[in-house]
Write an enzyme that holds these catalytic residues in place. Structure first.
Site, PDB file in Angstrom:
ATOM      1  N   TYR A  18      -1.617  -0.895  -3.145  1.00 41.28           N
ATOM      2  CA  TYR A  18      -0.359  -0.716  -2.415  1.00 41.28           C
ATOM      3  C   TYR A  18       0.823  -1.100  -3.304  1.00 41.28           C
ATOM      4  O   TYR A  18       1.824  -0.370  -3.383  1.00 41.28           O
ATOM      5  CB  TYR A  18      -0.379  -1.563  -1.147  1.00 41.28           C
ATOM      6  CG  TYR A  18       0.900  -1.536  -0.348  1.00 41.28           C
ATOM      7  CD1 TYR A  18       1.231  -0.435   0.445  1.00 41.28           C
ATOM      8  CD2 TYR A  18       1.794  -2.612  -0.381  1.00 41.28           C
ATOM      9  CE1 TYR A  18       2.407  -0.413   1.181  1.00 41.28           C
ATOM     10  CE2 TYR A  18       2.959  -2.590   0.347  1.00 41.28           C
ATOM     11  CZ  TYR A  18       3.268  -1.492   1.135  1.00 41.28           C
ATOM     12  OH  TYR A  18       4.445  -1.474   1.863  1.00 41.28           O
ATOM     13  N   LYS A  31       3.930   1.375  -4.602  1.00 41.37           N
ATOM     14  CA  LYS A  31       5.344   1.132  -4.341  1.00 41.37           C
ATOM     15  C   LYS A  31       6.130   0.906  -5.625  1.00 41.37           C
ATOM     16  O   LYS A  31       7.313   1.228  -5.714  1.00 41.37           O
ATOM     17  CB  LYS A  31       5.499  -0.062  -3.386  1.00 41.37           C
ATOM     18  CG  LYS A  31       4.979   0.221  -1.979  1.00 41.37           C
ATOM     19  CD  LYS A  31       5.678   1.421  -1.339  1.00 41.37           C
ATOM     20  CE  LYS A  31       5.265   1.609   0.114  1.00 41.37           C
ATOM     21  NZ  LYS A  31       5.991   2.709   0.780  1.00 41.37           N
TER      22      LYS A  31
END
Length: 257
Positions: A154, A158
């Site tokens: 994750y 990002k």
């Protein structure tokens, strides 16, 4: 012609609009006068709302990780709204897995939605914004800037969103397109799911840590009152000279120390 700070006459696409910050944003933008199309993988929870404030909100189905699905959804939305002025790319997923246990499938899933999905959605918006300018607002995360334990994939996704956004801000500025990223620190259904997986001891330690790390209030913010107004501003003409920036809306969680 819209007035700076207002959204009357703006045509806006919001991805990830079926829940959480995306839903909050879609409703707030419509209430501020925009014509909004909310896109989501299911399309279900977002009901079509006519006359929400001065604007309107309708919904459609879109999988941002699929170029065919995204292109078709954007074409339908732009045709229905009569153009496009703003894209808010909020669609994303989060998975918790220790770095050493992340599989190729886990990596591809998270990067596919968050990083590739951002690229695909931005590219789908570009032809409609190229001739008259507009705004792109991508959803990043503090995880992409400082990392997040248990979420390496994750965090990587990002981080890619942040780098992509800064780059298109440079490349597409010549067309009058601004591109910015937001790093929200909001209490969302996704966060509720995370909390539900914690033991009582873990939850107590987590909340104690958040109280120390967030100067304003000691907990994550509210999407309606804390995040949505910022997105209304970024979608408006008042933000026209801001580009390539990452705006942390998190009560000070990502403050440079």
């Amino acid at each position: 012609m819209t007035e700076a700070g207002t959204l009357t006459g703006k045509r806006i696409i919001v991805t990830g609009a079926a829940r959480g910050i995306g839903m909050s944003a879609a409703r707030a933008l419509a209430a501020a006068g925009a014509t909004v199309t909310g896109l989501d993988l299911t399309g279900g929870p977002v009901e079509s709302i006519a006359g929400a404030g001065r604007g309107s909100l309708t919904c459609d189905v879109c999988d941002v990780s699929s170029r065919a699905s995204t292109g078709a959804a954007f074409d339908r939305a732009v045709a229905a709204m009569g153009g496009l002025d703003v894209l808010i790319q909020a669609a994303g997923i989060q998975r918790y897995t220790p770095a050493e246990d992340i599989t190729d499938e886990d990596w591809d899933l998270v990067l596919g939605v968050n990083a590739r999905g951002t690229m695909i959605a931005n590219q789908a918006a570009f032809p409609y914004l190229k001739d008259r300018g507009g705004r792109i607002i991508n959803f990043a995360s503090a995880a992409g800037a400082v990392g997040l334990r248990g979420c390496a994939h994750y965090s990587a996704s990002k981080g890619a969103v942040l780098a992509w956004t800064r780059t298109i801000a440079q490349e597409w500025g010549q067309y009058g397109i601004s591109a910015n990223a937001v790093a929200p620190g909001m209490w969302t259904p996704m966060y509720d799911t995370t909390r539900a997986g914690m033991t009582a001891e873990q939850l107590e330690a987590h909340d104690r840590g958040m109280a120390m790390m967030i100067p304003l209030g000691g907990r994550l913010g509210d999407a309606d009152s804390d995040m949505a107004p910022v997105l209304v501003f970024l979608a408006s003409d008042a933000s026209r000279f801001i580009t390539g920036q990452t705006l942390a809306v998190d009560g000070g969680l990502m403050m440079v120390r």
